[in-house]
Design a protein around this motif. Structure first.
Motif, PDB file in Angstrom:
ATOM      1  N   SER A   1      -2.819   6.517   5.294  1.00  0.00           N
ATOM      2  CA  SER A   1      -1.523   6.296   4.657  1.00  0.00           C
ATOM      3  C   SER A   1      -0.430   7.055   5.391  1.00  0.00           C
ATOM      4  O   SER A   1       0.638   6.512   5.693  1.00  0.00           O
ATOM      5  CB  SER A   1      -1.597   6.750   3.195  1.00  0.00           C
ATOM      6  OG  SER A   1      -0.310   6.835   2.642  1.00  0.00           O
TER       7      SER A   1
ATOM      8  N   SER B   1       1.792   3.058   1.863  1.00  0.00           N
ATOM      9  CA  SER B   1       1.307   3.745   0.669  1.00  0.00           C
ATOM     10  C   SER B   1      -0.174   3.445   0.446  1.00  0.00           C
ATOM     11  O   SER B   1      -0.688   2.411   0.882  1.00  0.00           O
ATOM     12  CB  SER B   1       2.113   3.316  -0.554  1.00  0.00           C
ATOM     13  OG  SER B   1       1.706   2.041  -0.977  1.00  0.00           O
ATOM     14  N   GLN B   2      -0.860   4.348  -0.225  1.00  0.00           N
ATOM     15  CA  GLN B   2      -2.271   4.125  -0.531  1.00  0.00           C
ATOM     16  C   GLN B   2      -2.432   2.846  -1.348  1.00  0.00           C
ATOM     17  O   GLN B   2      -3.385   2.095  -1.155  1.00  0.00           O
ATOM     18  CB  GLN B   2      -2.826   5.326  -1.293  1.00  0.00           C
ATOM     19  CG  GLN B   2      -2.733   6.624  -0.479  1.00  0.00           C
ATOM     20  CD  GLN B   2      -3.465   7.791  -1.125  1.00  0.00           C
ATOM     21  OE1 GLN B   2      -4.315   7.590  -1.991  1.00  0.00           O
ATOM     22  NE2 GLN B   2      -3.167   8.997  -0.689  1.00  0.00           N
ATOM     23  N   ASP B   3      -1.480   2.648  -2.239  1.00  0.00           N
ATOM     24  CA  ASP B   3      -1.515   1.426  -3.037  1.00  0.00           C
ATOM     25  C   ASP B   3      -1.464   0.187  -2.141  1.00  0.00           C
ATOM     26  O   ASP B   3      -2.197  -0.775  -2.361  1.00  0.00           O
ATOM     27  CB  ASP B   3      -0.330   1.401  -4.006  1.00  0.00           C
ATOM     28  CG  ASP B   3      -0.717   1.911  -5.384  1.00  0.00           C
ATOM     29  OD1 ASP B   3      -1.812   1.558  -5.840  1.00  0.00           O
ATOM     30  OD2 ASP B   3       0.053   2.659  -5.984  1.00  0.00           O
ATOM     31  N   THR B   4      -0.591   0.234  -1.166  1.00  0.00           N
ATOM     32  CA  THR B   4      -0.463  -0.916  -0.264  1.00  0.00           C
ATOM     33  C   THR B   4      -1.750  -1.118   0.528  1.00  0.00           C
ATOM     34  O   THR B   4      -2.226  -2.250   0.678  1.00  0.00           O
ATOM     35  CB  THR B   4       0.735  -0.709   0.677  1.00  0.00           C
ATOM     36  OG1 THR B   4       1.916  -0.617  -0.117  1.00  0.00           O
ATOM     37  CG2 THR B   4       0.879  -1.851   1.653  1.00  0.00           C
TER      38      THR B   4
ATOM     39  N   ARG C   1      -4.798  -0.294  -0.315  1.00  0.00           N
ATOM     40  CA  ARG C   1      -5.822  -0.861  -1.204  1.00  0.00           C
ATOM     41  C   ARG C   1      -5.502  -2.325  -1.514  1.00  0.00           C
ATOM     42  O   ARG C   1      -6.399  -3.182  -1.551  1.00  0.00           O
ATOM     43  CB  ARG C   1      -5.901  -0.032  -2.493  1.00  0.00           C
ATOM     44  CG  ARG C   1      -6.625   1.298  -2.282  1.00  0.00           C
ATOM     45  CD  ARG C   1      -6.930   2.010  -3.593  1.00  0.00           C
ATOM     46  NE  ARG C   1      -5.743   2.659  -4.149  1.00  0.00           N
ATOM     47  CZ  ARG C   1      -5.516   3.973  -4.104  1.00  0.00           C
ATOM     48  NH1 ARG C   1      -6.386   4.792  -3.536  1.00  0.00           N
ATOM     49  NH2 ARG C   1      -4.427   4.485  -4.630  1.00  0.00           N
ATOM     50  N   TYR C   2      -4.233  -2.578  -1.720  1.00  0.00           N
ATOM     51  CA  TYR C   2      -3.788  -3.956  -1.995  1.00  0.00           C
ATOM     52  C   TYR C   2      -4.142  -4.879  -0.822  1.00  0.00           C
ATOM     53  O   TYR C   2      -4.702  -5.958  -1.002  1.00  0.00           O
ATOM     54  CB  TYR C   2      -2.283  -3.946  -2.258  1.00  0.00           C
ATOM     55  CG  TYR C   2      -1.602  -5.275  -2.238  1.00  0.00           C
ATOM     56  CD1 TYR C   2      -1.837  -6.218  -3.236  1.00  0.00           C
ATOM     57  CD2 TYR C   2      -0.700  -5.593  -1.225  1.00  0.00           C
ATOM     58  CE1 TYR C   2      -1.191  -7.443  -3.222  1.00  0.00           C
ATOM     59  CE2 TYR C   2      -0.046  -6.808  -1.206  1.00  0.00           C
ATOM     60  CZ  TYR C   2      -0.298  -7.734  -2.202  1.00  0.00           C
ATOM     61  OH  TYR C   2       0.348  -8.941  -2.172  1.00  0.00           O
TER      62      TYR C   2
END
Lengths: 128, 128
Positions: A7, A13-16, A18-19
């Motif tokens: 990241s 972002s970590q969310d991105t 994972r997404y």
DNA sequence: CCTTGACTTGGAGTTAACTCCAAGTGTTAT
DNA sequence: ATAACACTTGGAGTTAACTCCAAGTCAAGG
């Protein structure tokens, strides 16, 4: 590499991250004993590639298709090539649109510059 | 000009034209006795300008600000110029990103081309 | 052993930019 | 004059691409 490191390194972002993995935009990343992601060099290359393509506006959907084809192996080489050629064509078209807009912007900015100069001259004249 | 004519001429849906007016992306259009929009040449120029800017990805929000400044008259000339300069800078940055992506695409496509050629050669050899 | 904190997943929420819809009004053709 | 049709408005729905959240798991420190 952990997701935190990746990241930071790629400014996603970590969310991105994972997404992207969830939707198949990058092949799925290995997990260690605890089920935690451990990104390989290979994974990072995909991220760089995807980031580059996304920064130029290629749609996620198309990139997912590309990754899918890639995972199906050599039989899809021709299809992948055609996909990239199609996207290249669209990219060039967008760049041409932008070039036109850039020229219009340049022209407008220059016009404003001259308007400002004119105003300043008027101001000076009225000071005399 | 009626909204139907403008819609056809500029290939923008009537909904989009009304939406643009509603949010202040183009100055409000005159109505005839029946309250129906009657676009002037001036209105059309705005539409062309906005369409051009949008096609290059300038955000609606920024363009609304520009139109707002424009309607406030000559006092905002400097601000408008600065706004356009800012957008030009971002546009150039996006174009540079796209140029990089284009080069990567070219490289990938070429690689695929060579892979295909290699496969064909192998095929020929196996036919001997 | 208990808490802290990073991680997991699935799903809900957000933003930009439309796009569609319902209810109402006005114009035109028969 | 009445049906058909284009137009009006305000508001709801849609899509892409994230972004955030809740609930749960697990390893490490006190």
């Amino acid at each position: 590499m952990t997701i935190a490191e990746v990241s930071k390194k790629f400014d996603l972002s970590q969310d991105t991250l994972r997404y992207y993995e969830r939707i198949g935009l990058i092949p799925s990343v290995n997990r260690n004993k605890g089920g935690i992601r451990d990104y390989t060099e290979e994974d990072c290359k995909w991220i760089v590639f995807i980031k580059c393509m996304r920064s130029a506006g290629l749609p996620i959907e198309v990139l997912i298709e590309y990754v899918g084809l890639f995972q199906q192996g050599d039989a899809t080489i021709e299809a992948r090539k055609e996909l990239l050629i199609g996207q290249r064509k669209q990219l060039i078209a967008r760049m041409e649109d932008m070039q036109k807009t850039l020229e219009l912007l340049n022209y407008k900015i220059e016009s404003y510059e001259q308007t400002v100069v004119k105003k300043e001259k008027e101001l000076k004249r009225s000071e005399d």
